[in-house]
Design a protein around this motif. Structure first.
Motif, mmCIF file in Angstrom:
data_model
loop_
_atom_site.group_PDB
_atom_site.id
_atom_site.type_symbol
_atom_site.label_atom_id
_atom_site.label_comp_id
_atom_site.label_asym_id
_atom_site.label_seq_id
_atom_site.Cartn_x
_atom_site.Cartn_y
_atom_site.Cartn_z
ATOM 1 N N ARG A 176 0.849 -1.200 0.000
ATOM 2 C CA ARG A 176 0.000 0.000 0.000
ATOM 3 C C ARG A 176 0.880 1.244 0.000
ATOM 4 N NH1 ARG A 176 -2.693 3.603 3.569
ATOM 5 N NH2 ARG A 176 -1.491 2.760 5.309
ATOM 6 N N LYS A 187 -14.559 10.864 -6.832
ATOM 7 C CA LYS A 187 -14.869 9.456 -6.601
ATOM 8 C C LYS A 187 -14.017 8.860 -5.491
ATOM 9 C CE LYS A 187 -12.258 8.568 -10.842
ATOM 10 N NZ LYS A 187 -12.335 8.026 -12.207
ATOM 11 N N GLY A 188 -14.618 7.940 -4.749
ATOM 12 C CA GLY A 188 -13.925 7.351 -3.616
ATOM 13 C C GLY A 188 -12.875 6.338 -4.014
ATOM 14 N N ARG A 189 -13.207 5.461 -4.979
ATOM 15 C CA ARG A 189 -12.261 4.433 -5.399
ATOM 16 C C ARG A 189 -12.303 4.272 -6.906
ATOM 17 N NH1 ARG A 189 -13.351 -0.599 -1.143
ATOM 18 N NH2 ARG A 189 -12.973 0.584 0.790
ATOM 19 N N TRP A 190 -11.166 3.877 -7.487
ATOM 20 C CA TRP A 190 -11.154 3.512 -8.890
ATOM 21 C C TRP A 190 -10.007 2.554 -9.167
ATOM 22 C CZ3 TRP A 190 -9.040 8.057 -7.261
ATOM 23 C CH2 TRP A 190 -7.795 8.439 -7.789
ATOM 24 N N ARG A 191 -10.172 1.791 -10.218
ATOM 25 C CA ARG A 191 -9.206 0.757 -10.593
ATOM 26 C C ARG A 191 -8.553 1.144 -11.912
ATOM 27 N NH1 ARG A 191 -9.365 -4.530 -13.277
ATOM 28 N NH2 ARG A 191 -8.186 -6.095 -12.073
ATOM 29 N N ASN A 220 -5.082 -0.031 -7.606
ATOM 30 C CA ASN A 220 -6.368 0.319 -6.993
ATOM 31 C C ASN A 220 -6.200 1.569 -6.134
ATOM 32 O OD1 ASN A 220 -8.043 -2.012 -7.886
ATOM 33 N ND2 ASN A 220 -6.484 -3.170 -6.765
ATOM 34 N N GLU A 222 -7.759 4.819 -3.823
ATOM 35 C CA GLU A 222 -8.843 5.191 -2.912
ATOM 36 C C GLU A 222 -8.551 6.572 -2.331
ATOM 37 O OE1 GLU A 222 -11.182 3.713 1.143
ATOM 38 O OE2 GLU A 222 -9.449 2.582 0.372
ATOM 39 N N VAL A 233 -4.333 10.052 -1.749
ATOM 40 C CA VAL A 233 -4.926 8.747 -2.042
ATOM 41 C C VAL A 233 -4.069 7.624 -1.470
ATOM 42 C CG1 VAL A 233 -6.011 9.559 -4.166
ATOM 43 C CG2 VAL A 233 -3.735 8.513 -4.269
ATOM 44 N N SER A 234 -4.728 6.489 -1.288
ATOM 45 C CA SER A 234 -4.049 5.249 -0.958
ATOM 46 C C SER A 234 -4.070 4.403 -2.227
ATOM 47 C CB SER A 234 -4.801 4.527 0.174
ATOM 48 O OG SER A 234 -4.283 3.232 0.370
#
Length: 318
Positions: A176, A187-191, A220, A222, A233-234
């Protein structure tokens, strides 16, 4: 001592022990010839001056216990043969965040290379080998870009190195990262799954591009914290390609701040005024089962003070 400030030595014949069974020849030589420039090692390999069991061989050859390695006479300048500076040795030793009899993990400082080469005389591995001259084995288990800080794994035994490499190939090490991106992302998360391909420019500079013919790469993202024009972001990796997070972030239109290669020049200039002097990318944690299933291993590397100070300034300006 040879003329011109050079040191010379005789031919050495070394029998490979069990601890180095399976190691690449070039890495074995670099470990045996501490302080010797990588360029010298690869030059004598190309010339066929290094022999294994009296035969010529390539740098990638895997050694076996019992092999006899012929190392030609050293003839390098005293300056080139200098070991890693004491200050760097102390800095790296102070950066160790976990160690047992098998593995060692460093919270690598940003700006320090993992190994010498490409204009850098010494890196983390050279510093640790110099500070631990009696260590029988010490090898990098993976790499981090020079400007990236955070968790860097090293193996203290050949068996540990193999285990770590197998875990990584199987995608069983959860890595991570923390990154500060340009732009306020909703947006909170995206790939990100754009394939990546290495390219070499005419200047010799290596860059990575999104390319349909490239290798699979999955990141990924977040959102952790949003500022006025920046987003923390993480990032968790499913693959480990060169410059993967940096290129995926830029391909999303939100490059990592402080990135001179793939970033936004104007945004980087503004952030430099805020105190950001380097790439804002930090390998924050590692998680995996070690050394056997059911024994969960986790280590975290605190965010460097210079990066935390940038976040504090951004939070105070909202």
């Amino acid at each position: 001592m040879a003329e011109g400030g050079e040191t010379a030595s005789r031919v050495r014949l070394i029998t490979v022990d069990d601890n180095h069974d399976g190691q690449r020849l070039d890495n074995y030589l670099l470990g045996q010839l501490k302080g010797v420039p990588r360029s010298w090692v690869y030059r004598v390999l190309r010339r066929g001056e290094v022999r294994v069991n009296k035969g010529r061989c390539k740098p990638a050859r895997r050694l076996q216990a019992g092999d006899v390695v012929r190392i030609p006479p050293l003839r390098v300048s005293e300056k080139d043969a200098e070991e890693a500076p004491k200050g760097l040795q102390h800095n790296i030793e102070e950066s160790i965040i976990y160690e047992d009899n098998l593995i060692l993990i460093v919270n690598k400082p940003g700006g320090v290379a993992v190994h010498g080469g490409s204009g850098v005389s010494h890196g983390v591995i050279e510093a640790l080998r110099a500070s631990r001259p009696n260590a029988p084995f010490l090898e990098l288990a993976h790499r981090l870009d020079r400007e990236t800080s955070g968790c860097l794994m090293l193996a203290k035994k050949r068996s540990a190195l193999r285990s770590l490499q197998e875990l990584q190939l199987a995608g069983k090490i959860e890595k991570r990262y923390l990154a500060l991106l340009s732009g306020r992302i909703r947006k909170g998360r995206w790939r990100a799954d754009a394939p990546l391909k290495k390219n070499t420019l005419k200047s010799g500079e290596r860059v990575v591009r999104v390319d349909p013919e490239g290798k699979q790469a999955i990141s990924n993202f977040e959102v952790l914290q949003r500022f006025e024009k920046e987003t923390l972001v993480s990032v968790e990796l499913e693959t480990g390609r060169t410059h993967q997070i940096r290129v995926h972030a830029a391909d999303n239109g939100t490059p990592i701040l402080g990135d001179p290669k793939y970033g936004d020049e104007e945004a980087n200039r503004v952030m430099k005024e805020m105190g950001l002097r380097r790439l804002f990318l930090h390998a924050a944690s590692l998680r995996f089962d070690w050394p056997e299933p059911g024994n969960r291993f986790q280590v975290e590397a605190p965010l460097p003070t210079e990066l935390q100070a940038v976040l504090d300034k951004l939070a105070g300006s909202i």
